[in-house]
Design a protein around this motif. Structure first.
Motif, PDB file in Angstrom:
ATOM      1  N   ALA A 172       0.813  -1.224   0.000  1.00 27.96           N
ATOM      2  CA  ALA A 172       0.000   0.000   0.000  1.00 27.96           C
ATOM      3  C   ALA A 172       0.845   1.271   0.000  1.00 27.96           C
ATOM      4  CB  ALA A 172      -0.940  -0.015   1.205  1.00 27.96           C
ATOM      5  N   GLY A 173       2.025   1.240   0.594  1.00 23.45           N
ATOM      6  CA  GLY A 173       2.869   2.428   0.646  1.00 23.45           C
ATOM      7  C   GLY A 173       3.871   2.540  -0.487  1.00 23.45           C
ATOM      8  N   HIS A 174       3.701   1.730  -1.507  1.00 23.83           N
ATOM      9  CA  HIS A 174       4.663   1.699  -2.614  1.00 23.83           C
ATOM     10  C   HIS A 174       4.634   3.015  -3.400  1.00 23.83           C
ATOM     11  CE1 HIS A 174       6.561   0.328  -6.371  1.00 23.83           C
ATOM     12  NE2 HIS A 174       7.093  -0.648  -5.640  1.00 23.83           N
ATOM     13  N   ARG A 175       5.762   3.354  -3.997  1.00 24.26           N
ATOM     14  CA  ARG A 175       5.878   4.611  -4.754  1.00 24.26           C
ATOM     15  C   ARG A 175       4.912   4.671  -5.938  1.00 24.26           C
ATOM     16  NH1 ARG A 175       8.692   3.956  -9.489  1.00 24.26           N
ATOM     17  NH2 ARG A 175       9.720   1.935  -9.760  1.00 24.26           N
ATOM     18  N   LEU A 176       4.473   3.505  -6.452  1.00 25.00           N
ATOM     19  CA  LEU A 176       3.571   3.479  -7.607  1.00 25.00           C
ATOM     20  C   LEU A 176       2.103   3.323  -7.211  1.00 25.00           C
ATOM     21  CD1 LEU A 176       5.621   1.038  -9.899  1.00 25.00           C
ATOM     22  CD2 LEU A 176       5.512   3.542 -10.071  1.00 25.00           C
ATOM     23  N   ALA A 177       1.834   3.231  -5.921  1.00 24.11           N
ATOM     24  CA  ALA A 177       0.481   2.905  -5.471  1.00 24.11           C
ATOM     25  C   ALA A 177      -0.559   3.936  -5.896  1.00 24.11           C
ATOM     26  CB  ALA A 177       0.459   2.742  -3.955  1.00 24.11           C
ATOM     27  N   GLY A 178      -0.145   5.155  -6.152  1.00 23.21           N
ATOM     28  CA  GLY A 178      -1.101   6.187  -6.532  1.00 23.21           C
ATOM     29  C   GLY A 178      -1.392   6.253  -8.019  1.00 23.21           C
ATOM     30  N   GLN A 179      -0.711   5.436  -8.822  1.00 27.11           N
ATOM     31  CA  GLN A 179      -0.948   5.463 -10.263  1.00 27.11           C
ATOM     32  C   GLN A 179      -2.268   4.769 -10.614  1.00 27.11           C
ATOM     33  OE1 GLN A 179       3.710   5.461 -11.813  1.00 27.11           O
ATOM     34  NE2 GLN A 179       2.219   4.093 -12.742  1.00 27.11           N
ATOM     35  N   VAL A 180      -2.748   5.066 -11.807  1.00 24.37           N
ATOM     36  CA  VAL A 180      -3.990   4.444 -12.282  1.00 24.37           C
ATOM     37  C   VAL A 180      -3.708   3.067 -12.870  1.00 24.37           C
ATOM     38  CG1 VAL A 180      -5.918   4.661 -13.892  1.00 24.37           C
ATOM     39  CG2 VAL A 180      -5.025   6.690 -12.723  1.00 24.37           C
ATOM     40  N   THR A 181      -2.602   2.946 -13.598  1.00 25.10           N
ATOM     41  CA  THR A 181      -2.175   1.682 -14.192  1.00 25.10           C
ATOM     42  C   THR A 181      -0.669   1.558 -14.010  1.00 25.10           C
ATOM     43  OG1 THR A 181      -1.827   2.672 -16.372  1.00 25.10           O
ATOM     44  CG2 THR A 181      -4.020   1.735 -15.928  1.00 25.10           C
TER      45      THR A 181
END
Length: 305
Positions: A172-181
């Motif tokens: 959940a805290g990954h740097r890419l977690a906020g991306q759409v794809t």
């Protein structure tokens, strides 16, 4: 020679393990052993070699197995013929599937079919892809469901009934977690958690990264999707999985995979020689009409002839 003893023999011969066979056919180990002993006494021949650490078929056992599947299939055909005379569909259907599909895709289909055809006794077995194909080939299973399209063989038919979206599971805290794809270029430096070589989920990973020249580092090989997702939640790496297999753990984020092969087919497999049985034929048609689990995108395909 009693049919129930013959069915038990086939189960033990398929697994070469009394404990696993007993679990599969829902009998106590003692009952399985007693039935095998009764069959051996009836035939006046040992069917299994019990001298080593591993159970083995004797020559007599192998010869019986060569005939057993046909005998049981003819029994089901006789039941079906009697049922047809009374305008009912009866008999036993053994359905197999990958654990993920057994837990999510198949229950609604089985419930619907069971309600429509109460005289048909349904059995469900969870197994790996190779064991599922072997089960259909041997007659231990009537129909199986798995990810991917199986290799073509003369006796087996298959049909793609759905396509499942692939997703990347991230902490959940990954740097890419906020991306759409997420795509291959986003993941080139990420550690990945994968299943063992030969597993269908490992094949999904290998295929997804085969064409872009980008192959993330494999951090760990594990024996199950459940174990992989627990480690993803702990921050040990990422994973590529079918969306239907994704857990509801709030510590995991799943993003659609935008690389090549962004979907994986769900295949229905059956034996061509036994596909004309009324119960099998009706179940195949029910699956074509009802198989719409989760977010899968149903796709009709022409079965191999």
């Amino acid at each position: 020679m009693q049919l129930r003893h013959l069915k038990t023999f086939v189960a033990v011969a398929s697994d070469l393990n009394i404990t696993r066979a007993a679990e599969r056919i829902h009998l106590a180990q003692s009952s399985v052993s007693e039935q095998i002993q009764s069959l051996e006494a009836d035939l006046n021949a040992p069917l299994f070699d019990r001298t080593g650490r591993k159970l083995k078929l004797t020559e007599a056992g192998q010869r019986l197995l060569d005939h057993a599947h046909d005998l049981l299939a003819r029994t089901e055909e006789a039941r079906a013929a009697v049922a047809a005379a009374t305008n009912t569909t009866a008999g036993t259907l053994a359905i197999g599937g990958l654990e993920t599909l057994c837990a999510s895709y198949l229950p609604p289909l089985l419930a619907h079919f069971g309600a429509a055809h109460p005289a048909v006794r349904l059995q469900l077995k969870s197994a790996g892809s190779g064991e599922l194909r072997s089960g259909v080939k041997s007659g231990a299973l009537d129909i199986s469901f798995a990810f991917g399209e199986p290799p073509q063989t003369p006796e087996l038919k298959h049909e793609v009934v759905a396509e499942e979206e692939l997703v990347v599971a991230l902490p959940a805290g990954h740097r890419l977690a906020g991306q759409v794809t997420v795509g291959p270029s986003d993941l080139r430096t990420e550690p990945f958690l994968v299943t063992e070589q030969g597993c269908v989920y490992r094949q999904m990973f290998e295929t997804a990264f085969a064409q872009d020249g980008i192959r993330p580092r494999i951090a760990l090989e594990l024996g199950s999707i459940a174990a992989i997702q627990k480690l993803v939640a702990e921050g040990a790496g990422c994973a590529l999985i079918p969306r239907v297999a994704a857990s509801g753990d709030g510590r995991i984020v799943t993003l659609p995979w935008t690389g090549d092969n962004s979907q994986v087919p769900v295949s229905m497999i059956w034996h061509g020689g036994r596909g004309k049985r009324p119960a099998v034929r009706l179940f195949l048609e029910a699956a074509r009409q009802q198989f719409k689990p989760g977010d899968a995108r149903p796709r009709r395909a022409t079965p191999f002839r």
